[in-house]
Design an enzyme around this catalytic site. Structure first.
Site, PDB file in Angstrom:
ATOM      1  N   ARG A   1      17.227  21.503   5.516  1.00  0.00           N
ATOM      2  CA  ARG A   1      17.634  21.346   4.126  1.00  0.00           C
ATOM      3  C   ARG A   1      19.129  21.634   4.027  1.00  0.00           C
ATOM      4  NH1 ARG A   1      17.565  25.427  -0.624  1.00  0.00           N
ATOM      5  NH2 ARG A   1      18.258  24.032  -2.257  1.00  0.00           N
TER       6      ARG A   1
ATOM      7  N   HIS B   1      24.213  21.545  -5.219  1.00  0.00           N
ATOM      8  CA  HIS B   1      24.127  22.982  -4.929  1.00  0.00           C
ATOM      9  C   HIS B   1      25.434  23.634  -5.410  1.00  0.00           C
ATOM     10  CE1 HIS B   1      21.919  26.055  -2.217  1.00  0.00           C
ATOM     11  NE2 HIS B   1      22.907  26.720  -2.781  1.00  0.00           N
TER      12      HIS B   1
ATOM     13  N   GLU C   1      18.612  25.884  -7.945  1.00  0.00           N
ATOM     14  CA  GLU C   1      18.743  27.054  -8.824  1.00  0.00           C
ATOM     15  C   GLU C   1      19.664  26.792 -10.015  1.00  0.00           C
ATOM     16  OE1 GLU C   1      20.034  30.375  -6.466  1.00  0.00           O
ATOM     17  OE2 GLU C   1      18.231  30.384  -5.256  1.00  0.00           O
TER      18      GLU C   1
ATOM     19  N   ASN D   1      12.762  29.003  -4.258  1.00  0.00           N
ATOM     20  CA  ASN D   1      13.602  29.936  -3.505  1.00  0.00           C
ATOM     21  C   ASN D   1      13.111  31.327  -3.858  1.00  0.00           C
ATOM     22  OD1 ASN D   1      15.055  27.720  -2.721  1.00  0.00           O
ATOM     23  ND2 ASN D   1      16.918  28.257  -3.835  1.00  0.00           N
TER      24      ASN D   1
ATOM     25  N   TYR E   1      12.942  35.436  -2.934  1.00  0.00           N
ATOM     26  CA  TYR E   1      13.576  36.498  -2.166  1.00  0.00           C
ATOM     27  C   TYR E   1      12.977  37.873  -2.381  1.00  0.00           C
ATOM     28  CZ  TYR E   1      17.377  33.379  -0.729  1.00  0.00           C
ATOM     29  OH  TYR E   1      18.094  32.373  -0.157  1.00  0.00           O
TER      30      TYR E   1
ATOM     31  N   GLU F   1      13.846  28.257   0.131  1.00  0.00           N
ATOM     32  CA  GLU F   1      14.674  29.340   0.656  1.00  0.00           C
ATOM     33  C   GLU F   1      13.864  30.627   0.676  1.00  0.00           C
ATOM     34  OE1 GLU F   1      18.434  30.123  -1.328  1.00  0.00           O
ATOM     35  OE2 GLU F   1      18.935  27.996  -1.362  1.00  0.00           O
TER      36      GLU F   1
HETATM   37  C1  PNW Z   1      20.481  31.529  -3.358  1.00  0.00           C
HETATM   38  N1  PNW Z   1      18.559  36.547  -6.941  1.00  0.00           N
HETATM   39  O1  PNW Z   1      21.014  32.241  -4.448  1.00  0.00           O
HETATM   40  C2  PNW Z   1      21.336  30.301  -3.141  1.00  0.00           C
HETATM   41  O2  PNW Z   1      20.622  29.106  -3.294  1.00  0.00           O
HETATM   42  C3  PNW Z   1      22.084  30.306  -1.845  1.00  0.00           C
HETATM   43  O3  PNW Z   1      23.175  29.426  -1.913  1.00  0.00           O
HETATM   44  C4  PNW Z   1      22.490  31.728  -1.501  1.00  0.00           C
HETATM   45  O4  PNW Z   1      23.362  31.796  -0.404  1.00  0.00           O
HETATM   46  C5  PNW Z   1      21.231  32.500  -1.227  1.00  0.00           C
HETATM   47  O5  PNW Z   1      20.306  32.384  -2.285  1.00  0.00           O
HETATM   48  C6  PNW Z   1      21.461  33.978  -0.950  1.00  0.00           C
HETATM   49  O6  PNW Z   1      22.026  34.603  -2.063  1.00  0.00           O
HETATM   50  C7  PNW Z   1      20.356  33.329  -5.005  1.00  0.00           C
HETATM   51  O7  PNW Z   1      19.255  37.289  -7.679  1.00  0.00           O
HETATM   52  C8  PNW Z   1      21.086  34.123  -5.857  1.00  0.00           C
HETATM   53  O8  PNW Z   1      17.360  36.783  -6.765  1.00  0.00           O
HETATM   54  C9  PNW Z   1      20.501  35.179  -6.497  1.00  0.00           C
HETATM   55  C10 PNW Z   1      19.159  35.455  -6.293  1.00  0.00           C
HETATM   56  C11 PNW Z   1      18.409  34.667  -5.426  1.00  0.00           C
HETATM   57  C12 PNW Z   1      19.022  33.602  -4.791  1.00  0.00           C
END
Ligand code: PNW
Length: 489
Positions: free
Chosen positions: A84, A129, A174, A316, A318, A385
């Site tokens: 991706r 992006h 996002e 995505n 996390y 992600e």
């Molecule tokens: C993503 N949160 O951003 C983006 O898609 C990527 O470009 C970035 O490098 C990656 O995650 C790591 O940060 C995020 O606050 C920004 O949970 C914030 C969050 C999650 C993803």
């Protein structure tokens, strides 16, 4: 429903896809090479270097514009079947519109895609992006309703140029970061600080842009190219802090503010924005003396146009947060989307911390997220992600290994529960420019040596572990890789 222990089939199906992800601005470098136009990130970091923690920028970053063959070699080492990556709009259209096409930019993406296909790696392309051509920002960017026509013009060109070989498209990555932080907040590009009104205009314009891209594809490309189109959200787990009704509503408002305002119009049966946030913003706007709600609604025609306009939902994922109702959070400007929803978030000390302040290892957060999405919309999902950041360089990344193993166990649990999950994509293939954190946070399966002009990439322990999962189709918590040599199998 939360199984008390991991049970069921502990094996990934043969057709389950594994991949890694990156994004153009974070890896390409070559910011003004061969006719590329300036984008809003180039512009912001050059105008205002202190907005980036280490005052760095992505002018060169991992230099994938020149190292793309090595990047594809790394994908082959890992044994992933999907990559991706994103297209830089201003590398293809330096001024945003199709009256000037930069053939060298087009050639770069052709080379890149062809290099993947040579080795049977499926390209999955993110069309946007976060890196809008600066020219379009000068006309208002995502605050101008014309953006959906400009975006359609650009994506049609991408379908024409690359759609013979690209079958997986993601319209937006996002969008809440673009709208809430780029237009509402003050750190992400374009950093215009139009909070309270800008976020909502942006949200509506992004949703309509997405739907125009989807319909353009259905009308003129689908029958010859046979691809799929989706959209990607940050979907973290939001847990109410207490079992009070107020906290439940606060957690729901957080979900709606982050992803519901995009997902509900596209994936729900009835379409349109989620009710709670619409009511809440209307109420707040009235209290503040506005003659209208700061959140615009869709017309009936727009709502129908958007409803059902995606083949899959990109997730995505996390981490997780505890959410509590807090009527007046002093951290947020008035008016703003964050002030409108009236919440506070907490991260328990017991959850292991990554380098990114928002990122912790929260138990079962991916499983809970996937089950929640199943019960709401039961969409086809691709995890686009998932990953872990570290502060320092280093090849032995045991906390990242733990994080990935647990996430992959959650994936198996969700598959056992019948979630329509087609693939898992790790963030990120390699260390790269982490937006406002510059190079201070590293998310890579491969380490990048920034002190070396060649930007040498070296596999971390997590790369070997991920490779083993993909090959064996199981998560072996005791596997200890021999890191002395990385092979292409
Ligand atoms: C993503 N949160 O951003 C983006 O898609 C990527 O470009 C970035 O490098 C990656 O995650 C790591 O940060 C995020 O606050 C920004 O949970 C914030 C969050 C999650 C993803």
């Amino acid at each position: 429903p939360e199984p008390s222990s991991r049970n069921g089939v502990r094996r990934f199906p043969d057709n389950f896809r594994f991949g890694t992800a990156t994004a153009a601005y974070q890896i390409e470098g070559a910011w003004n090479a061969d006719g590329k136009g300036e984008n809003i990130w180039d512009h912001m970091v050059h105008e205002n270097p202190s907005i980036i923690l280490d005052r760095s920028n992505a002018d060169t970053t991992t230099d994938s514009y020149h190292n793309y063959k090595r990047d594809v070699e790394m994908l082959r080492e890992l044994g992933v079947d999907t990559y991706r990556f994103s297209l830089s709009w201003s590398r293809i259209l330096p001024e945003g519109f199709s009256h000037k096409i930069n053939q060298e930019g087009v050639q770069f993406y052709n080379n890149y895609i062809n290099e993947m296909l040579k080795y049977n790696i499926t390209p999955m392309v993110t069309l946007y992006h976060w890196d809008l051509p600066q020219k379009l920002q000068e006309y208002g960017g995502f605050l101008n309703p014309m953006i959906s026509d400009w975006y359609e013009e650009y994506v049609r060109l991408a379908f024409e140029l690359f759609g013979d070989r690209v079958k997986h498209w993601i319209t937006f990555n996002e969008p809440c970061i673009t709208c809430n932080d780029g237009y509402g907040g003050r750190y992400k590009a374009p950093n215009v600080n139009t909070s309270g009104i800008g976020e909502y205009l942006c949200i509506k314009n992004v949703v309509l842009s997405h739907a125009k891209a989807y319909h353009a594809y259905q009308k003129d490309f689908k029958s010859s190219q046979h691809g799929q189109i989706g959209i990607t959200m940050i979907i973290n787990w939001q847990e109410p802090l207490t079992d009070s009704e107020d906290d439940a509503l606060a957690a729901e408002l957080k979900r709606q503010a982050e992803w519901g305002v995009y997902v509900e119009p596209i994936f729900s049966k009835h379409g349109g924005f989620p009710r709670e946030i619409v009511d809440r913003v209307a109420e707040k706007s009235a209290e503040q003396g506005y003659a209208w709600s700061r959140m615009p609604e869709f017309t009936d025609e727009e709502r129908e146009f958007v409803r059902g306009s995606a083949d899959f939902l990109g997730v995505n994922h996390y981490t997780a947060f505890y959410i509590a109702a807090l009527e007046k959070n002093p951290e947020y400007p008035v008016p703003s989307l964050l002030d409108d929803i009236g919440i506070d978030d907490y991260i328990p000390h017991r959850w292991p911390k990554a380098a990114s302040p928002w990122l912790t290892k929260a138990p079962r957060s991916l499983y809970k997220t996937l089950m929640n999405l199943k019960s709401r919309y039961n969409p086809t999902i691709i995890i686009t992600e998932n990953g872990w950041s570290a502060r320092n360089a280093g090849l032995i990344d045991d906390d990242r290994v733990d994080y990935y193993r647990d996430a992959l166990e959650d994936v198996l649990d969700a598959l056992n529960e019948g979630v329509k999950l087609k693939g898992y994509i790790a963030w990120s293939l390699m260390d790269n420019f982490e937006w406002n954190q510059g190079f201070t946070e590293r998310f890579g399966l491969y380490q990048v040596d920034y002190s070396d002009a060649k930007r040498t990439r070296t596999p971390r322990k997590s790369a070997f572990v991920y490779k083993q999962v993909i090959k064996s189709r199981v998560v072996d918590h005791h596997y200890e890789p021999d890191m002395s040599v990385m092979t292409i199998d």
